[in-house]
Design an enzyme around this catalytic site. Structure first.
Site, mmCIF file in Angstrom:
data_model
loop_
_atom_site.group_PDB
_atom_site.id
_atom_site.type_symbol
_atom_site.label_atom_id
_atom_site.label_comp_id
_atom_site.label_asym_id
_atom_site.label_seq_id
_atom_site.Cartn_x
_atom_site.Cartn_y
_atom_site.Cartn_z
ATOM 1 N N GLY A 1 0.821 -1.217 0.000
ATOM 2 C CA GLY A 1 0.000 0.000 0.000
ATOM 3 C C GLY A 1 0.849 1.258 0.000
ATOM 4 O O GLY A 1 0.482 2.264 0.613
ATOM 5 N N SER B 1 -7.372 -0.203 13.183
ATOM 6 C CA SER B 1 -8.077 1.076 13.203
ATOM 7 C C SER B 1 -8.792 1.220 14.545
ATOM 8 O O SER B 1 -9.194 0.225 15.147
ATOM 9 C CB SER B 1 -9.106 1.099 12.084
ATOM 10 O OG SER B 1 -10.041 2.135 12.296
ATOM 11 N N SER B 2 -8.993 2.465 14.978
ATOM 12 C CA SER B 2 -9.665 2.670 16.274
ATOM 13 C C SER B 2 -11.137 2.256 16.219
ATOM 14 O O SER B 2 -11.783 2.154 17.264
ATOM 15 C CB SER B 2 -9.544 4.126 16.713
ATOM 16 O OG SER B 2 -10.124 4.980 15.757
ATOM 17 N N CYS B 3 -11.677 1.985 15.014
ATOM 18 C CA CYS B 3 -13.087 1.567 14.940
ATOM 19 C C CYS B 3 -13.300 0.125 15.357
ATOM 20 O O CYS B 3 -14.423 -0.359 15.380
ATOM 21 C CB CYS B 3 -13.649 1.813 13.550
ATOM 22 S SG CYS B 3 -12.945 0.727 12.319
ATOM 23 N N TYR C 1 -15.880 -3.067 8.125
ATOM 24 C CA TYR C 1 -14.443 -2.754 8.143
ATOM 25 C C TYR C 1 -13.831 -3.168 9.484
ATOM 26 O O TYR C 1 -12.743 -3.762 9.533
ATOM 27 C CB TYR C 1 -14.297 -1.250 7.916
ATOM 28 C CG TYR C 1 -12.894 -0.727 7.919
ATOM 29 C CD1 TYR C 1 -12.045 -0.946 6.835
ATOM 30 C CD2 TYR C 1 -12.413 0.021 8.988
ATOM 31 C CE1 TYR C 1 -10.759 -0.439 6.830
ATOM 32 C CE2 TYR C 1 -11.128 0.534 8.989
ATOM 33 C CZ TYR C 1 -10.303 0.306 7.908
ATOM 34 O OH TYR C 1 -9.028 0.804 7.907
ATOM 35 N N LYS D 1 -10.791 -5.774 10.386
ATOM 36 C CA LYS D 1 -9.576 -5.349 11.099
ATOM 37 C C LYS D 1 -9.370 -6.174 12.372
ATOM 38 O O LYS D 1 -8.233 -6.486 12.737
ATOM 39 C CB LYS D 1 -9.642 -3.849 11.421
ATOM 40 C CG LYS D 1 -9.454 -2.970 10.186
ATOM 41 C CD LYS D 1 -8.051 -3.129 9.627
ATOM 42 C CE LYS D 1 -7.788 -2.314 8.398
ATOM 43 N NZ LYS D 1 -6.449 -2.543 7.831
ATOM 44 N N HIS E 1 -12.567 10.621 4.271
ATOM 45 C CA HIS E 1 -12.789 10.899 5.689
ATOM 46 C C HIS E 1 -13.057 12.397 5.861
ATOM 47 O O HIS E 1 -12.882 13.191 4.940
ATOM 48 C CB HIS E 1 -11.572 10.477 6.517
ATOM 49 C CG HIS E 1 -11.412 8.999 6.605
ATOM 50 N ND1 HIS E 1 -10.495 8.301 5.869
ATOM 51 C CD2 HIS E 1 -12.078 8.072 7.339
ATOM 52 C CE1 HIS E 1 -10.597 7.007 6.154
ATOM 53 N NE2 HIS E 1 -11.548 6.844 7.039
HETATM 54 O O1 GFB Z 1 -14.029 10.669 8.990
HETATM 55 P P1 GFB Z 1 -15.355 10.061 8.881
HETATM 56 O O2 GFB Z 1 -15.906 9.856 7.508
HETATM 57 O O3 GFB Z 1 -15.405 8.644 9.580
HETATM 58 O O4 GFB Z 1 -16.429 10.970 9.669
HETATM 59 P P2 GFB Z 1 -15.507 8.070 11.089
HETATM 60 C C1 GFB Z 1 -16.176 11.501 10.941
HETATM 61 C C2 GFB Z 1 -17.282 12.435 11.358
HETATM 62 O O5 GFB Z 1 -17.228 13.617 10.544
HETATM 63 C C3 GFB Z 1 -18.694 11.885 11.219
HETATM 64 C C4 GFB Z 1 -18.506 13.943 10.064
HETATM 65 O O6 GFB Z 1 -19.463 12.313 12.325
HETATM 66 C C5 GFB Z 1 -19.189 12.578 9.933
HETATM 67 O O7 GFB Z 1 -20.600 12.712 9.875
HETATM 68 N N1 GFB Z 1 -18.421 14.729 8.830
HETATM 69 C C6 GFB Z 1 -18.801 16.026 8.697
HETATM 70 C C7 GFB Z 1 -17.963 14.314 7.642
HETATM 71 N N2 GFB Z 1 -18.650 16.444 7.446
HETATM 72 C C8 GFB Z 1 -18.121 15.402 6.761
HETATM 73 C C9 GFB Z 1 -17.730 15.235 5.391
HETATM 74 O O8 GFB Z 1 -17.848 16.124 4.559
HETATM 75 N N3 GFB Z 1 -17.198 14.024 5.059
HETATM 76 C C10 GFB Z 1 -17.055 13.003 5.965
HETATM 77 N N4 GFB Z 1 -16.508 11.841 5.564
HETATM 78 N N5 GFB Z 1 -17.452 13.137 7.255
HETATM 79 C C11 GFB Z 1 -14.251 6.136 9.980
HETATM 80 C C12 GFB Z 1 -14.649 4.781 9.535
HETATM 81 O O9 GFB Z 1 -15.268 6.557 10.810
HETATM 82 O O10 GFB Z 1 -13.052 6.190 10.699
HETATM 83 C C13 GFB Z 1 -13.536 3.971 9.045
HETATM 84 O O11 GFB Z 1 -15.679 4.903 8.573
HETATM 85 C C14 GFB Z 1 -12.231 4.199 9.758
HETATM 86 O O12 GFB Z 1 -13.935 2.660 9.218
HETATM 87 C C15 GFB Z 1 -11.952 5.624 10.091
HETATM 88 O O13 GFB Z 1 -12.200 3.469 10.955
HETATM 89 C C16 GFB Z 1 -10.730 5.851 10.916
HETATM 90 O O14 GFB Z 1 -14.463 8.634 11.974
HETATM 91 O O15 GFB Z 1 -16.917 8.190 11.574
#
Ligand code: GFB
Length: 312
Positions: free
Chosen positions: A11, A108-110, A137, A141, A180
């Protein structure tokens, strides 16, 4: 590892893999093996075995994964569980079969239960139900962690697992549907600024807490652990984080200021919040002698500079 060790970074073009490559090169490591996705399909067991047989890596950084933000995770759960299980199983098994010296697996922390007490200690693994938006996911993990643990147990391998918090930095995915939150907001605020838009949409309530670590810190921790410790010293796995979190609302304000956007922030509560908080307990990491260095503000500025250099 010594400077001539043959190192495979799986990767190497992604967020974490590219940071590992930069870190290793800056420390004088020079004997690398890289394969692009097109050159080697890591979900294909036969192809992975042939690659290991031919190249015989000594050290493996398993940073290849199917990753995405909250929307991608909840929209494509079959892809997330299948690809991650296959990549992990193939590389970990080949690493055992071809006798590599040490492997580092990135989780991952999830992986932690949605309602686990905060901060999340390593021992909370598998003590409760997972967050629904990224369960597929997370299960993959968790399987990766247990593959490492059980191969160590049964075969005496030296496979280390690390659980990073939410990472950001250069070579991240800035696609608004699959990324993210950090890259998504950097891009949204930048585009709103240059297009003189009145507002930026932030998903969810803005209330969830997230902990953000610059990927160069993450790479520093991984290389440090690979150089200094074995699986026996570390135990099943170690959290990698900064020990502090902020709300998504606060993050949006911070990025807005760094980018220099003067309009409004609008919340879209039809989008999911995900887990309310996932702050890692980093006592174990600190006791192994490592601490993050890059402040959030500086990390976001650097990431914003990088993003602008890419879109020119
Ligand atoms: O980073 P994120 O997509 O993933 O979203 P997670 C984190 C928070 O940011 C959530 C908010 O509460 C989203 O609703 N958010 C606000 C947004 N605006 C936005 C935007 O424009 N885009 C996105 N993407 N989010 C991930 C997991 O969870 O964390 C993976 O899906 C992985 O599995 C990763 O573990 C580290 O933090 O919620």
């Amino acid at each position: 590892m010594d400077k001539r060790s043959k190192i495979y970074v799986a990767g190497h073009r992604g967020l974490v893999g590219s940071a590992l490559r930069r870190k290793l090169e800056s420390k004088g490591y020079a004997n690398f093996i890289f394969r692009t996705h097109r050159e080697l399909d890591l979900t294909n067991q036969q192809a992975v075995n042939e690659f290991f047989e031919q190249e015989r890596p000594e050290y493996v950084f398993l940073a290849a994964a199917k990753v995405g933000g909250i929307l991608a995770n909840s929209t494509y759960p079959a892809i997330f569980i299948y690809e991650n299980l296959m990549i992990e199983a193939n590389i970990i098994h080949a690493s055992y079969k071809y006798g590599i010296k040490k492997l580092l697996f990135l989780g991952s922390s999830c992986i932690y239960p949605k309602m686990a007490p905060q901060p999340l200690k390593e021992e909370y693994l598998l003590t409760g139900p997972l967050e629904e938006t990224n369960e597929a996911y997370a299960v993959a993990k968790i399987a990766g962690i247990r593959l490492c643990k059980h191969y160590n147990q049964q075969y005496g391998t030296n496979f280390i697992s690390v659980m990073p918090t939410n990472l950001y930095g250069p070579n991240d995915n800035f696609d608004l549907e699959t990324s993210h939150v950090m890259p998504a907001l950097v891009r949204k605020f930048h585009e709103a600024k240059v297009n003189n838009q009145p507002e930026v949409i932030v998903w969810g309530t803005g209330k969830p807490f997230r902990e953000f670590m610059h990927v160069d810190d993450m790479a520093g921790a991984c290389v440090y652990l690979m150089e200094s410790f074995n699986a026996d010293d570390i135990g099943e796995f170690v959290n990698i984080g900064v020990g502090k979190d902020i709300t998504i609302g606060e993050l949006a304000e911070l990025i807005k200021e760094i980018v220099g956007f003067e309009g409004k922030i609008k919340l879209d509560t039809s989008k999911p919040d995900g887990t309310p908080q996932k702050l890692l307990d980093i006592t174990k990491l600190n006791s192994l002698g490592w601490k993050a260095r890059i402040a959030l503000n500086d990390g976001i500025e650097q990431t914003y500079d990088w993003y602008q250099s890419q879109i020119k």
